[in-house]
Design a protein around this motif. Structure first.
Motif, PDB file in Angstrom:
ATOM      1  N   LEU A 149      46.189  38.413  38.826  1.00 23.93           N
ATOM      2  CA  LEU A 149      46.697  39.589  39.525  1.00 23.93           C
ATOM      3  C   LEU A 149      46.893  39.213  40.985  1.00 23.93           C
ATOM      4  CD1 LEU A 149      44.165  42.135  38.024  1.00 23.93           C
ATOM      5  CD2 LEU A 149      46.443  41.549  37.169  1.00 23.93           C
ATOM      6  N   THR A 150      48.122  39.231  41.429  1.00 21.96           N
ATOM      7  CA  THR A 150      48.391  38.839  42.806  1.00 21.96           C
ATOM      8  C   THR A 150      48.776  40.055  43.625  1.00 21.96           C
ATOM      9  OG1 THR A 150      50.717  38.399  42.366  1.00 21.96           O
ATOM     10  CG2 THR A 150      49.199  36.565  42.075  1.00 21.96           C
ATOM     11  N   SER A 151      48.556  39.960  44.925  1.00 19.58           N
ATOM     12  CA  SER A 151      48.984  41.060  45.787  1.00 19.58           C
ATOM     13  C   SER A 151      50.348  40.745  46.382  1.00 19.58           C
ATOM     14  CB  SER A 151      47.950  41.313  46.877  1.00 19.58           C
ATOM     15  OG  SER A 151      47.618  40.100  47.498  1.00 19.58           O
ATOM     16  N   SER A 152      50.792  39.491  46.225  1.00 15.55           N
ATOM     17  CA  SER A 152      52.101  39.091  46.745  1.00 15.55           C
ATOM     18  C   SER A 152      52.511  37.786  46.066  1.00 15.55           C
ATOM     19  CB  SER A 152      52.021  38.869  48.253  1.00 15.55           C
ATOM     20  OG  SER A 152      51.182  37.754  48.508  1.00 15.55           O
ATOM     21  N   ASP A 153      53.719  37.334  46.344  1.00 15.10           N
ATOM     22  CA  ASP A 153      54.173  36.051  45.809  1.00 15.10           C
ATOM     23  C   ASP A 153      53.305  34.913  46.329  1.00 15.10           C
ATOM     24  OD1 ASP A 153      56.168  37.333  44.441  1.00 15.10           O
ATOM     25  OD2 ASP A 153      57.698  36.942  45.954  1.00 15.10           O
ATOM     26  N   ALA A 154      52.726  35.110  47.503  1.00 15.82           N
ATOM     27  CA  ALA A 154      51.872  34.072  48.082  1.00 15.82           C
ATOM     28  C   ALA A 154      50.660  33.810  47.189  1.00 15.82           C
ATOM     29  CB  ALA A 154      51.417  34.478  49.479  1.00 15.82           C
ATOM     30  N   GLY A 155      50.153  34.847  46.514  1.00 17.73           N
ATOM     31  CA  GLY A 155      48.990  34.686  45.645  1.00 17.73           C
ATOM     32  C   GLY A 155      49.226  33.670  44.551  1.00 17.73           C
ATOM     33  N   GLU A 156      50.418  33.695  43.964  1.00 17.68           N
ATOM     34  CA  GLU A 156      50.766  32.747  42.904  1.00 17.68           C
ATOM     35  C   GLU A 156      50.783  31.322  43.470  1.00 17.68           C
ATOM     36  OE1 GLU A 156      54.494  31.937  39.854  1.00 17.68           O
ATOM     37  OE2 GLU A 156      54.178  33.953  40.644  1.00 17.68           O
ATOM     38  N   LYS A 157      51.356  31.163  44.658  1.00 17.69           N
ATOM     39  CA  LYS A 157      51.432  29.836  45.282  1.00 17.69           C
ATOM     40  C   LYS A 157      50.037  29.302  45.633  1.00 17.69           C
ATOM     41  CE  LYS A 157      56.113  30.349  47.099  1.00 17.69           C
ATOM     42  NZ  LYS A 157      56.452  31.473  46.267  1.00 17.69           N
ATOM     43  N   ILE A 158      49.138  30.194  46.042  1.00 10.32           N
ATOM     44  CA  ILE A 158      47.768  29.775  46.373  1.00 10.32           C
ATOM     45  C   ILE A 158      47.087  29.213  45.133  1.00 10.32           C
ATOM     46  CG2 ILE A 158      45.474  30.622  47.034  1.00 10.32           C
ATOM     47  CD1 ILE A 158      47.011  32.609  48.918  1.00 10.32           C
ATOM     48  N   VAL A 159      47.196  29.921  44.016  1.00 11.63           N
ATOM     49  CA  VAL A 159      46.586  29.448  42.762  1.00 11.63           C
ATOM     50  C   VAL A 159      47.173  28.092  42.392  1.00 11.63           C
ATOM     51  CG1 VAL A 159      46.342  29.902  40.289  1.00 11.63           C
ATOM     52  CG2 VAL A 159      46.027  31.764  41.928  1.00 11.63           C
ATOM     53  N   GLN A 160      48.492  27.994  42.429  1.00 15.89           N
ATOM     54  CA  GLN A 160      49.161  26.753  42.041  1.00 15.89           C
ATOM     55  C   GLN A 160      48.826  25.606  42.997  1.00 15.89           C
ATOM     56  OE1 GLN A 160      53.113  28.369  41.877  1.00 15.89           O
ATOM     57  NE2 GLN A 160      52.962  28.787  39.693  1.00 15.89           N
ATOM     58  N   SER A 161      48.544  25.923  44.263  1.00 20.30           N
ATOM     59  CA  SER A 161      48.220  24.872  45.228  1.00 20.30           C
ATOM     60  C   SER A 161      46.904  24.186  44.882  1.00 20.30           C
ATOM     61  CB  SER A 161      48.159  25.441  46.650  1.00 20.30           C
ATOM     62  OG  SER A 161      46.975  26.201  46.832  1.00 20.30           O
ATOM     63  N   GLY A 207      46.314  23.207  41.916  1.00 22.71           N
ATOM     64  CA  GLY A 207      46.610  22.418  40.722  1.00 22.71           C
ATOM     65  C   GLY A 207      46.323  23.173  39.440  1.00 22.71           C
ATOM     66  N   LEU A 208      46.306  24.500  39.511  1.00 19.27           N
ATOM     67  CA  LEU A 208      45.994  25.322  38.341  1.00 19.27           C
ATOM     68  C   LEU A 208      47.200  26.158  37.965  1.00 19.27           C
ATOM     69  CD1 LEU A 208      42.514  26.595  39.510  1.00 19.27           C
ATOM     70  CD2 LEU A 208      42.935  24.987  37.657  1.00 19.27           C
ATOM     71  N   GLU A 209      47.270  26.504  36.693  1.00 15.62           N
ATOM     72  CA  GLU A 209      48.311  27.394  36.208  1.00 15.62           C
ATOM     73  C   GLU A 209      47.677  28.489  35.372  1.00 15.62           C
ATOM     74  OE1 GLU A 209      51.380  28.315  36.399  1.00 15.62           O
ATOM     75  OE2 GLU A 209      51.954  26.742  37.775  1.00 15.62           O
ATOM     76  N   ALA A 210      47.966  29.714  35.715  1.00  9.59           N
ATOM     77  CA  ALA A 210      47.579  30.825  34.852  1.00  9.59           C
ATOM     78  C   ALA A 210      48.666  30.954  33.790  1.00  9.59           C
ATOM     79  CB  ALA A 210      47.483  32.108  35.670  1.00  9.59           C
ATOM     80  N   ASP A 211      48.420  31.771  32.769  1.00  9.95           N
ATOM     81  CA  ASP A 211      49.438  31.983  31.744  1.00  9.95           C
ATOM     82  C   ASP A 211      50.588  32.806  32.310  1.00  9.95           C
ATOM     83  OD1 ASP A 211      48.355  30.796  29.119  1.00  9.95           O
ATOM     84  OD2 ASP A 211      46.655  31.803  30.050  1.00  9.95           O
ATOM     85  N   THR A 212      50.266  33.719  33.202  1.00 13.53           N
ATOM     86  CA  THR A 212      51.299  34.486  33.898  1.00 13.53           C
ATOM     87  C   THR A 212      50.689  35.078  35.157  1.00 13.53           C
ATOM     88  OG1 THR A 212      53.126  36.053  33.591  1.00 13.53           O
ATOM     89  CG2 THR A 212      50.979  36.736  32.749  1.00 13.53           C
ATOM     90  N   TYR A 213      51.566  35.544  36.027  1.00 13.35           N
ATOM     91  CA  TYR A 213      51.145  36.181  37.279  1.00 13.35           C
ATOM     92  C   TYR A 213      51.804  37.543  37.316  1.00 13.35           C
ATOM     93  CZ  TYR A 213      50.038  31.373  38.442  1.00 13.35           C
ATOM     94  OH  TYR A 213      49.528  30.105  38.416  1.00 13.35           O
ATOM     95  N   ILE A 214      51.038  38.553  37.621  1.00 18.08           N
ATOM     96  CA  ILE A 214      51.604  39.892  37.718  1.00 18.08           C
ATOM     97  C   ILE A 214      51.135  40.481  39.038  1.00 18.08           C
ATOM     98  CG2 ILE A 214      51.647  42.212  36.725  1.00 18.08           C
ATOM     99  CD1 ILE A 214      51.362  40.962  33.976  1.00 18.08           C
ATOM    100  N   GLN A 215      52.092  41.028  39.780  1.00 17.08           N
ATOM    101  CA  GLN A 215      51.737  41.620  41.065  1.00 17.08           C
ATOM    102  C   GLN A 215      51.000  42.930  40.833  1.00 17.08           C
ATOM    103  OE1 GLN A 215      54.648  40.836  43.923  1.00 17.08           O
ATOM    104  NE2 GLN A 215      53.880  42.305  45.399  1.00 17.08           N
ATOM    105  N   LYS A 216      49.849  43.022  41.487  1.00 18.16           N
ATOM    106  CA  LYS A 216      49.006  44.207  41.348  1.00 18.16           C
ATOM    107  C   LYS A 216      49.682  45.385  42.046  1.00 18.16           C
ATOM    108  CE  LYS A 216      44.785  43.795  43.046  1.00 18.16           C
ATOM    109  NZ  LYS A 216      43.336  43.777  43.225  1.00 18.16           N
ATOM    110  N   PRO A 217      49.722  46.537  41.391  1.00 18.63           N
ATOM    111  CA  PRO A 217      50.364  47.690  42.007  1.00 18.63           C
ATOM    112  C   PRO A 217      49.601  48.155  43.253  1.00 18.63           C
ATOM    113  CG  PRO A 217      49.506  48.228  39.817  1.00 18.63           C
ATOM    114  CD  PRO A 217      49.186  46.800  40.079  1.00 18.63           C
ATOM    115  N   VAL A 218      50.342  48.664  44.207  1.00 18.89           N
ATOM    116  CA  VAL A 218      49.732  49.192  45.425  1.00 18.89           C
ATOM    117  C   VAL A 218      49.539  50.700  45.278  1.00 18.89           C
ATOM    118  CG1 VAL A 218      50.028  49.470  47.915  1.00 18.89           C
ATOM    119  CG2 VAL A 218      50.806  47.378  46.791  1.00 18.89           C
TER     120      VAL A 218
END
Length: 149
Positions: free
Chosen positions: A100-112, A114-125
């Motif tokens: 659950l990311t709060s922005s596109d940056a969250g996905e990049k942080i996880v990937q930085s 060296g990890l991959e989740a099955d999917t990334y979904i932006q958490k609703p505000v």
């Protein structure tokens, strides 16, 4: 044999790893409102998430989750650490993890890391956005379940 019109009627066990009690409550309410066949289990930190998945300590009687919704920003053991342990343990790496990311940056942080989740979904505000969010979780789940082996 099932047809495409039939949905999988098995209830799914969802583990929500979310430190914010308000967000946890919203998740639970919206999943209930959506009348999805599921049980939501909620923990608020990374160590509890790993204990739950490994069915140890206070979670020995809990089911192994079918899907994990993981907030990366957790107190104590981070969501990144949790994801790393899940993906590096053969008995657990088959459990789909939605970060659950709060922005596109969250996905990049996880990937930085060296990890991959099955999917990334932006958490609703906004609370009203949770309905769409729940639908995206359901769509992801049915895509996994209906994938040919």
């Amino acid at each position: 044999m099932t047809t495409e019109d039939e949905q999988v009627d098995e209830p799914i066990d969802i583990l929500l790893v979310e430190p914010n009690p308000g967000d946890s409550r919203l998740f639970e309410e919206k999943f209930t409102d959506a009348k999805l066949l599921n049980t939501i289990h909620t923990v608020s930190d990374g160590q509890s998430a790993l204990d739950f998945v490994r069915q140890r300590n206070e979670y020995t009687d809990e089911p192994r989750p079918d899907i994990i919704l993981l907030e990366p920003q957790l107190p104590g053991k981070s969501g990144i650490d949790v994801l790393s342990e899940l993906k590096n343990e053969p008995t657990l790496d088959g459990i789909p993890v939605v970060v659950l990311t709060s922005s596109d940056a969250g996905e990049k942080i996880v990937q930085s890391h060296g990890l991959e989740a099955d999917t990334y979904i932006q958490k609703p505000v906004e609370p009203e956005d949770f309905v769409e969010f729940v639908q995206s979780i359901e769509d992801f789940w049915f895509a996994i379940v209906q994938k040919p082996a």
